[in-house]
Each structure stands twice: as structure tokens, then as C-alpha cells.
Design a protein around this motif. Structure first.
Motif, PDB file in Angstrom:
ATOM      1  N   ILE A  48      31.580 107.234-122.017  1.00  0.00           N
ATOM      2  CA  ILE A  48      32.038 106.064-122.769  1.00  0.00           C
ATOM      3  C   ILE A  48      32.224 106.407-124.242  1.00  0.00           C
ATOM      4  O   ILE A  48      33.235 106.051-124.861  1.00  0.00           O
ATOM      5  CB  ILE A  48      31.054 104.895-122.605  1.00  0.00           C
ATOM      6  CG1 ILE A  48      30.978 104.470-121.135  1.00  0.00           C
ATOM      7  CG2 ILE A  48      31.476 103.705-123.470  1.00  0.00           C
ATOM      8  CD1 ILE A  48      29.934 103.411-120.850  1.00  0.00           C
ATOM      9  N   ALA A  49      31.253 107.115-124.824  1.00  0.00           N
ATOM     10  CA  ALA A  49      31.342 107.478-126.239  1.00  0.00           C
ATOM     11  C   ALA A  49      32.530 108.386-126.516  1.00  0.00           C
ATOM     12  O   ALA A  49      33.180 108.283-127.559  1.00  0.00           O
ATOM     13  CB  ALA A  49      30.048 108.149-126.693  1.00  0.00           C
ATOM     14  N   SER A  50      32.821 109.286-125.572  1.00  0.00           N
ATOM     15  CA  SER A  50      33.926 110.228-125.762  1.00  0.00           C
ATOM     16  C   SER A  50      35.287 109.623-125.444  1.00  0.00           C
ATOM     17  O   SER A  50      36.324 110.211-125.753  1.00  0.00           O
ATOM     18  CB  SER A  50      33.713 111.464-124.886  1.00  0.00           C
ATOM     19  OG  SER A  50      33.773 111.121-123.506  1.00  0.00           O
ATOM     20  N   GLY A  51      35.294 108.448-124.789  1.00  0.00           N
ATOM     21  CA  GLY A  51      36.553 107.802-124.449  1.00  0.00           C
ATOM     22  C   GLY A  51      37.097 108.185-123.086  1.00  0.00           C
ATOM     23  O   GLY A  51      38.167 107.700-122.684  1.00  0.00           O
ATOM     24  N   LYS A  52      36.367 109.011-122.346  1.00  0.00           N
ATOM     25  CA  LYS A  52      36.829 109.402-121.007  1.00  0.00           C
ATOM     26  C   LYS A  52      36.802 108.220-120.039  1.00  0.00           C
ATOM     27  O   LYS A  52      37.591 108.159-119.094  1.00  0.00           O
ATOM     28  CB  LYS A  52      35.961 110.541-120.462  1.00  0.00           C
ATOM     29  CG  LYS A  52      36.109 111.858-121.222  1.00  0.00           C
ATOM     30  CD  LYS A  52      35.210 112.935-120.652  1.00  0.00           C
ATOM     31  CE  LYS A  52      35.361 114.237-121.419  1.00  0.00           C
ATOM     32  NZ  LYS A  52      34.461 115.295-120.897  1.00  0.00           N
ATOM     33  N   VAL A  53      35.868 107.303-120.280  1.00  0.00           N
ATOM     34  CA  VAL A  53      35.788 106.073-119.480  1.00  0.00           C
ATOM     35  C   VAL A  53      36.001 104.899-120.421  1.00  0.00           C
ATOM     36  O   VAL A  53      35.290 104.761-121.421  1.00  0.00           O
ATOM     37  CB  VAL A  53      34.427 105.947-118.766  1.00  0.00           C
ATOM     38  CG1 VAL A  53      34.329 104.610-118.033  1.00  0.00           C
ATOM     39  CG2 VAL A  53      34.223 107.102-117.791  1.00  0.00           C
ATOM     40  N   SER A  54      36.965 104.060-120.103  1.00  0.00           N
ATOM     41  CA  SER A  54      37.283 102.934-120.976  1.00  0.00           C
ATOM     42  C   SER A  54      36.222 101.839-120.875  1.00  0.00           C
ATOM     43  O   SER A  54      35.487 101.753-119.889  1.00  0.00           O
ATOM     44  CB  SER A  54      38.648 102.355-120.614  1.00  0.00           C
ATOM     45  OG  SER A  54      38.608 101.747-119.329  1.00  0.00           O
ATOM     46  N   VAL A  55      36.178 101.001-121.882  1.00  0.00           N
ATOM     47  CA  VAL A  55      35.212  99.899-121.905  1.00  0.00           C
ATOM     48  C   VAL A  55      35.423  98.931-120.738  1.00  0.00           C
ATOM     49  O   VAL A  55      34.450  98.534-120.083  1.00  0.00           O
ATOM     50  CB  VAL A  55      35.279  99.160-123.254  1.00  0.00           C
ATOM     51  CG1 VAL A  55      34.442  97.883-123.219  1.00  0.00           C
ATOM     52  CG2 VAL A  55      34.806 100.068-124.383  1.00  0.00           C
ATOM     53  N   PRO A  56      36.654  98.512-120.417  1.00  0.00           N
ATOM     54  CA  PRO A  56      36.848  97.605-119.269  1.00  0.00           C
ATOM     55  C   PRO A  56      36.371  98.203-117.943  1.00  0.00           C
ATOM     56  O   PRO A  56      35.758  97.504-117.128  1.00  0.00           O
ATOM     57  CB  PRO A  56      38.360  97.364-119.254  1.00  0.00           C
ATOM     58  CG  PRO A  56      38.789  97.605-120.654  1.00  0.00           C
ATOM     59  CD  PRO A  56      37.931  98.723-121.151  1.00  0.00           C
ATOM     60  N   VAL A  57      36.654  99.483-117.728  1.00  0.00           N
ATOM     61  CA  VAL A  57      36.231 100.130-116.484  1.00  0.00           C
ATOM     62  C   VAL A  57      34.715 100.194-116.406  1.00  0.00           C
ATOM     63  O   VAL A  57      34.109  99.866-115.369  1.00  0.00           O
ATOM     64  CB  VAL A  57      36.828 101.552-116.368  1.00  0.00           C
ATOM     65  CG1 VAL A  57      36.188 102.318-115.207  1.00  0.00           C
ATOM     66  CG2 VAL A  57      38.341 101.482-116.186  1.00  0.00           C
ATOM     67  N   ALA A  58      34.088 100.597-117.497  1.00  0.00           N
ATOM     68  CA  ALA A  58      32.628 100.685-117.520  1.00  0.00           C
ATOM     69  C   ALA A  58      31.997  99.309-117.298  1.00  0.00           C
ATOM     70  O   ALA A  58      31.008  99.177-116.558  1.00  0.00           O
ATOM     71  CB  ALA A  58      32.159 101.271-118.851  1.00  0.00           C
ATOM     72  N   GLY A  59      32.574  98.276-117.915  1.00  0.00           N
ATOM     73  CA  GLY A  59      32.044  96.930-117.742  1.00  0.00           C
ATOM     74  C   GLY A  59      32.162  96.430-116.316  1.00  0.00           C
ATOM     75  O   GLY A  59      31.249  95.791-115.789  1.00  0.00           O
ATOM     76  N   THR A  60      33.283  96.737-115.674  1.00  0.00           N
ATOM     77  CA  THR A  60      33.492  96.315-114.282  1.00  0.00           C
ATOM     78  C   THR A  60      32.509  97.004-113.348  1.00  0.00           C
ATOM     79  O   THR A  60      31.895  96.365-112.483  1.00  0.00           O
ATOM     80  CB  THR A  60      34.932  96.637-113.841  1.00  0.00           C
ATOM     81  OG1 THR A  60      35.848  95.944-114.694  1.00  0.00           O
ATOM     82  CG2 THR A  60      35.157  96.194-112.407  1.00  0.00           C
TER      83      THR A  60
END
Length: 261
Positions: A48-60
């Protein structure tokens, strides 16, 4: 014996549910900490910090994991739903505020280990010794404070930038807390081997005490010298002496219980 497969299935389901809830908690924490993590030499590489996983995807994914974990707990045993809800609530409280409050952050994380131990007891319908919860809590607190100690040591002057609460743990305070928690963990385990009603009355579980003592001392050594001291799971699985002490503890405990069965 006929109930063993069913009990094992319940334990597996509860363990997976706890992992699911823990993962959801970690995702929430990483979402909240992503800005600060980018300043950390290691944590900046997190997805998440590096941007490899987006905030919407992580939240879902977080919501799905939390819902699945709670649902399975309720299906296994309705009472476990309360334990799961309490665990999830503490995780949320930690991520949105408690992690910035000195001492309360450590106790919040520690409580998760005790709740999971209680969930396991509920799943198999046993009444464990109170000393099991005391030992679990004391051991978990030692590990949590050890991580804070390592964070302060390794971060140096940038500690406050990486995690605001670390400024309150700086100086001799965290060392004092670490020593007290290590002593509490050692003493509570010692009393557990003697006082627990479900352990041998002849106190032969005390044969495991030297291994636990070595493990505690070795962990303290690593906290003061290892560059991976911020990650307890890495310290435990990568240090050969510590791994040997854990394997030895399992072997001696098993032998003691078999000889006294």
C-alpha cells in the motif's frame, strides 16, 4: 476420541477466522499509516505504501476479510462472534487512534493475543487455567514492547517522523518497560507450570523452564543487536538458537505430558 476430528475442524476454522480478522486489521493499519510508512526504509516497500496496491482495492479486501472472519466465527459458535467483534473493534480503535497513545497502544495489541487464546478455548469447550491467559498476555506484552524498543533503537533521530508515539517511548523508559515485561513473562510462565490444574501435579513441566529462560534472554539479545528487530516473526524463524530453543520446548513439553498421561 470420536469428537477429536470435530474439535480439530472447529480449531482450524477459528484459527482461519482469526487470521482473516488479523489480516483485515493489518490492512486498515497500513491504509492509515501509508504516509508515515513511506518515510521508513523497510515499510516504504509495503504494497500500500509503495502504491503497488491501490487504496480502493485494499479497502475492499479488508471489508471482505473482516466479514468472512466474523461470519465463520458466528457459525462455529455464536459466542465466538462476540470475541471476534471485540477483537475487530480493538483493531479499529488501535488504527484510528490508540496507536498514538503511549502504553495504550501496547495493551491494545496485547489484548488481541489473549482474545484469540480465549476463542480457542471456547471453540473446543474447555475451561483453561487462568494462568494461561496471564502467561499469554505477559508474553505478548513483552514482544510488543520489544518491537517498540527496536523501533526506537533503529529509527534514531527520525523515530517521531515514522511513528508519533515513539517519542514517548524514547530514552530509558522503554528499556525499563522491556525489563519489567520480560520478568513478568518469565514469572507468569513459571507459575503456570506449577499452578495450572491441567498440567502434571509433580511439577515436571518445570523442566521446560530453562528453555523458556534461554528463549527470553536470546530474544533480548536480538532486540539489542539485530537489524530485523522490528519484525518479531523474522527474529523467531531466522535465528537458529531461538528456533532450537522453541523446538526443544515442544519436545520436552510433549515428553513430560506423555510420561504423565
Amino acid at each position: 476420541l470420536s469428537e477429536v476430528p470435530e474439535l480439530l475442524l472447529k480449531l482450524v476454522l477459528v484459527a482461519l477466522s482469526c487470521c482473516s480478522l488479523s489480516s483485515a486489521g493489518y490492512l486498515l493499519n497500513d491504509l492509515m499509516d501509508r504516509s508515515g510508512d513511506r518515510l521508513h526504509p523497510v515499510k516504504r516497500l509495503r504494497p500500500i505504501a509503495s502504491g503497488k496496491v491501490s487504496v480502493p482495492v485494499a479497502g475492499t479486501v479488508m471489508i471482505v476479510l473482516a466479514a468472512a472472519g466474523l461470519a465463520v466465527m458466528v457459525l462455529v459458535e455464536p459466542l465466538l462472534g462476540l470475541a471476534g467483534g471485540l477483537y475487530a473493534g480493538i483493531n479499529v480503535s488501535y488504527s484510528i487512534g490508540l496507536k498514538q497513545v503511549v502504553l495504550l497502544d501496547a495493551f491494545a495489541v496485547t489484548s488481541g493475543y489473549v482474545i484469540r487464546a480465549a476463542a480457542g478455548a471456547v471453540a473446543i469447550d474447555v475451561t483453561p487455567s487462568p494462568w494461561l491467559f496471564v502467561t499469554t498476555g505477559a508474553g505478548a506484552l513483552f514482544i510488543v514492547l520489544g518491537r517498540r524498543f527496536a523501533e526506537v533503537r533503529l529509527a534514531g533521530d527520525s523515530a517521531e517522523e515514522q511513528r508519533t508515539v515513539l517519542k514517548d517511548y524514547s530514552g530509558p523508559f522503554i528499556s525499563q518497560l522491556l525489563m519489567l515485561s520480560a520478568a513478568a513473562a518469565w514469572l507468569s510462565y513459571t507459575l503456570y507450570t506449577v499452578e495450572a490444574t491441567n498440567l502434571p501435579d509433580n511439577n515436571t513441566m518445570l523442566f521446560t523452564l530453562p528453555l523458556v529462560t534461554f528463549g527470553l534472554f536470546r530474544y533480548l539479545y536480538l532486540l539489542n543487536n539485530s537489524e530485523q528487530a522490528e519484525a518479531p516473526e523474522q527474529l523467531i524463524v531466522r535465528d537458529l538458537p531461538l528456533v532450537i530453543s522453541i523446538i526443544g520446548w515442544v519436545a520436552v513439553s510433549t515428553l513430560v505430558l506423555l510420561l504423565n498421561s
